[in-house]
Write a protein that holds these residues in place. Structure first.
Motif: not given
Length: 82
Positions: A32-34, A51, A53, A55
């Protein structure tokens, strides 16, 4: 609002492209990241930050159709190069 800005403004589209590219690289080593873009949009009520998020699975699903469309031209190019 952010989607409309990305669709109509080359500057917003470029910033989003760069943030997505960064997220893609991060997802090659993590699950995961954003995607984060501060001050992405200026509205009457003030700046809006993006913003989101995401996956690795979501990114793969979002790009699956594009990747599938690239297979035939890629195979043709490889065959033509022989």
């Amino acid at each position: 609002e952010c989607r409309k800005a990305a669709e109509t403004s080359p500057q917003h589209r470029q910033r989003l492209f760069e943030a997505v590219e960064k997220a893609k690289c991060e997802l090659s080593s993590t699950q995961t990241t954003s995607i984060e873009l501060p001050f992405f949009l200026q509205t009457e009520s003030g700046p809006k930050h993006l913003q989101l998020p995401i996956t690795r699975t979501e990114l793969e699903e979002a790009t699956r159709e594009l990747a599938a469309r690239c297979i035939t031209p890629l195979e043709k190019a490889l065959a033509d190069s022989k």
